[in-house]
Design an enzyme around this catalytic site. Structure first.
Site, PDB file in Angstrom:
ATOM      1  N   GLU A 135      -5.990   7.140  -0.634  1.00 46.05           N
ATOM      2  CA  GLU A 135      -5.987   5.877   0.100  1.00 46.05           C
ATOM      3  C   GLU A 135      -6.634   4.764  -0.710  1.00 46.05           C
ATOM      4  OE1 GLU A 135      -4.312   5.330   2.887  1.00 46.05           O
ATOM      5  OE2 GLU A 135      -3.682   7.414   2.662  1.00 46.05           O
ATOM      6  N   HIS A 175       1.533   4.522  -2.848  1.00 43.86           N
ATOM      7  CA  HIS A 175       1.660   5.977  -2.781  1.00 43.86           C
ATOM      8  C   HIS A 175       2.891   6.451  -3.552  1.00 43.86           C
ATOM      9  CE1 HIS A 175      -1.658   6.766  -0.155  1.00 43.86           C
ATOM     10  NE2 HIS A 175      -1.179   6.046   0.844  1.00 43.86           N
ATOM     11  N   HIS A 230       0.838  -1.201   0.000  1.00 47.84           N
ATOM     12  CA  HIS A 230       0.000   0.000   0.000  1.00 47.84           C
ATOM     13  C   HIS A 230       0.875   1.254   0.000  1.00 47.84           C
ATOM     14  CE1 HIS A 230      -3.166   2.827   1.491  1.00 47.84           C
ATOM     15  NE2 HIS A 230      -2.138   3.336   2.148  1.00 47.84           N
ATOM     16  N   GLU A 231       1.892   1.268   0.847  1.00 48.20           N
ATOM     17  CA  GLU A 231       2.767   2.440   0.919  1.00 48.20           C
ATOM     18  C   GLU A 231       3.549   2.634  -0.378  1.00 48.20           C
ATOM     19  OE1 GLU A 231       2.292   4.524   3.120  1.00 48.20           O
ATOM     20  OE2 GLU A 231       1.103   3.259   4.451  1.00 48.20           O
TER      21      GLU A 231
END
Length: 277
Positions: free
Chosen positions: A200, A132, A128-129
């Site tokens: 997100e 970004h 997930h990070e």
């Protein structure tokens, strides 16, 4: 598109700073705020990631650690430059990514997240990070954090100016200053909310795919949601939007102005993504 978003963010935050500066010190205050915002723009672009990492006393992890090995595996799979990896010595399980671009990125995790997640769940969070990083929105979030902190500082100045006296001219309005002290941080928070919520969802979808199974991240979010409400974190409100889950869940104001979409909705979207594989 991200360059445009970054530019618009800087303009919006600069205007808020100018408004506060003018209210506190009139023309001189506005000029001070303009110079201050110019400096903030420069610092935010080049050094805001270092500021945020220093704020949480993050320490770079060893290359033989599990977190580092997972990030390296995922970065190679995503064809991304290897980011620096940091550990924050706090018990609340959480994580965030920062930096101005994929070549100058960093991923930070708390000690707590490594204690409650298994390897697959941790892989989902780190994917997930990296989402970004891949989406190139880490600069936007980091700049928003720096400006929100500056606005909160000037809003505090406005509050004290209302109490002890601000401008020397006849137009000084203590009620207006108090209003600015209350609503300027809210305006900055609303900007953060607008930036963070769509980011997100996109990072969740990318992370679910990169990790190999969206349920890894879904299961991790279930644990993070539960633990974040039980375990307090010494986190700055200006940086709340950067974390994978809101680190301020125990605070009533944070619930009202949450920078994150509902975790339940995020989990449902990930489970739907898993069914479509």
């Amino acid at each position: 598109m991200n360059a445009v978003k970054t530019f618009l963010l800087m303009i919006t935050m600069t205007l808020i700073l100018l408004f506060i500066g003018g209210a506190i010190g009139g023309r001189n205050g506005a000029m001070f705020a303009l110079i201050f915002s110019f400096g903030m723009n420069m610092i935010s672009y080049w050094n805001s990631d270092k500021i945020v990492l220093r704020m949480y006393r993050a320490q770079e992890v060893e290359k033989n650690s599990e977190v580092y090995s997972i990030v390296r595996e995922l970065a190679e799979r995503a064809d991304l430059p290897m980011p620096k990896v940091y550990m924050i010595n706090q018990s609340q399980p959480n994580a965030f990514a920062t930096g101005r671009n994929p070549k100058h990125a960093a991923v930070a995790v708390t000690r707590g997240i490594t204690e409650i997640l298994d390897r697959n769940e941790l892989k989902g969070v780190l994917a997930h990070e990296l989402g970004h990083v891949h989406n190139k929105d880490i600069l936007i979030g980091t700049i928003a954090a720096s400006f929100a902190g500056a606005i909160a500082y000037l809003a505090t100045m406005a509050r004290w100016a209302a109490i002890f006296g601000g401008r020397d001219d006849e137009d000084k309005n203590p009620i207006a200053l108090i209003g600015i002290a209350i609503f300027a941080p809210m305006a900055a928070m609303l900007v953060q909310m607008a930036i963070s919520r769509t980011r997100e969802y996109k990072a969740d979808r990318y992370g679910g795919k990169l990790a190999g199974n969206p349920l890894y991240l879904a299961n991790a979010l279930k644990k993070l949601e539960m633990w974040s409400t039980r375990t307090p974190m010494d986190a700055k409100p200006a940086t709340a939007h950067m974390f994978i889950v809101n680190p301020l869940k125990g605070q009533n104001m944070a619930k009202l102005f949450s920078t994150h979409p509902a975790t339940k909705d995020r989990i449902e979207k990930l489970e739907e993504q898993a069914r479509q594989r």
